[in-house]
Design an enzyme around this catalytic site. Structure first.
Site, mmCIF file in Angstrom:
data_model
loop_
_atom_site.group_PDB
_atom_site.id
_atom_site.type_symbol
_atom_site.label_atom_id
_atom_site.label_comp_id
_atom_site.label_asym_id
_atom_site.label_seq_id
_atom_site.Cartn_x
_atom_site.Cartn_y
_atom_site.Cartn_z
ATOM 1 N N ASP A 187 0.855 -1.193 0.000
ATOM 2 C CA ASP A 187 0.000 0.000 0.000
ATOM 3 C C ASP A 187 0.886 1.236 0.000
ATOM 4 O OD1 ASP A 187 -1.745 2.094 0.415
ATOM 5 O OD2 ASP A 187 -2.925 1.061 1.945
ATOM 6 N N ILE A 207 0.002 9.086 8.466
ATOM 7 C CA ILE A 207 -0.713 8.197 9.376
ATOM 8 C C ILE A 207 -0.352 6.739 9.098
ATOM 9 C CG2 ILE A 207 -2.644 9.788 9.674
ATOM 10 C CD1 ILE A 207 -4.224 8.070 7.667
ATOM 11 N N GLY A 210 -4.528 1.629 8.046
ATOM 12 C CA GLY A 210 -5.543 0.975 8.852
ATOM 13 C C GLY A 210 -5.296 -0.517 8.994
#
Length: 283
Positions: A187, A207, A210
């Protein structure tokens, strides 16, 4: 969003040879190896007797950014990853090739200005035996596509969290370089690496992915309830509530009811819930 084209989209089966290097890199990306002499961690990070960490089923044979196809008319810039789940039918094994088949299972339209819930399923089979190894489901929240229509008005209810005090807690710190390491598992969204683009997207800094946070929660489940035996994890599902910043500590709270483990995860530094409505089923 063009509902008809989304529902009629055909996905090619994706072959994925599972090599030791990729399995070890994934394990390092979710923080395994912080205790390099611990056999419980070394089993996922050293090639001698290497085991595949179960949540790796989420990243192999992935169809990529198909929602960006202009023909689908999806406002993908406003997309959020809402939910993720996986069920293990057989353990992944190093050296085998897996084939992923992918489909959209349902679309829930909440109405104009309220967004769309798009549900997807991936099945992984062993290439040689055709055995089903894992079923992976994910939910995208398409915030800009409300009013486009759907297949149903009913969204599955989230797993309820017990109201009693937690039965156990597990605290796992993340590394400051966690996102840079985890992105090597496939990713490469720049909001996980580029500070300027992360700020443009509304975050103070890059960030954590997830699915990396999910991997950390899976570690907590194995450590707390499975004696670090990956074969004992049958399934896991959760909702993403808030992003994690690399370097923060993820504290997972658990409630056990027989073989069902409910959980919520928060970051200690900000006391913010980052994973909610979690459920794991164990042997």
């Amino acid at each position: 969003m063009n509902l008809e084209k989304v529902l009629s989209r055909k996905f090619e089966a994706i072959e994925h040879p599972l090599v030791a290097r990729d399995c070890m890199l994934y394990a390092l990306g979710i923080g395994i190896g912080e205790a390099p002499h611990d056999p419980a961690q070394l089993q996922f990070a050293y090639e001698d007797g290497l085991k595949v960490f179960p949540s790796m089923v989420n990243v192999i044979s992935h169809p990529g950014g198909w929602v960006k196809d202009p023909a689908l008319e999806i406002d993908w810039v406003r997309l959020l990853h809402g939910e993720q789940a996986f069920e293990m039918h057989q353990p992944l094994e190093v050296g085998k090739t897996y084939v992923g088949s992918f489909r959209v299972t349902r679309v829930v339209d909440k109405g104009p200005g309220k967004g769309v819930m798009l549900y997807q399923e991936k099945q992984l089979h062993e290439q040689d035996t055709q055995r089903l190894v894992s079923t992976v489901t994910s939910t995208y929240v398409l915030r800009g596509d409300g009013g486009s229509g759907g297949t149903t008005n009913e969204a599955p209810a989230p797993h309820p969290i017990p109201e009693r005090p937690a039965d156990a807690r597990c605290s796992i710190p993340t590394l400051g370089r966690a996102a840079l390491l985890y992105r090597l598992s496939g990713d490469y969204n720049p909001i996980h690496a580029d500070p300027a683009l992360a700020r443009k997207a509304g975050f103070e800094q890059p960030i954590l992915h997830g699915l990396c946070t999910l991997g950390v929660a899976t570690r907590a489940v194995l450590q707390t309830w499975c004696d670090n035996d990956p074969a004992r994890l049958r399934s896991l599902r959760l909702r993403f509530s808030s992003p994690v910043y690399p370097g923060e500590t993820i504290v997972t709270e658990f409630w056990r009811d027989g073989s069902t483990i409910s959980f919520v995860a928060r970051v200690a530094e900000r006391d913010v819930v980052v994973l909610n409505n979690g459920r794991a089923d164990i042997a």
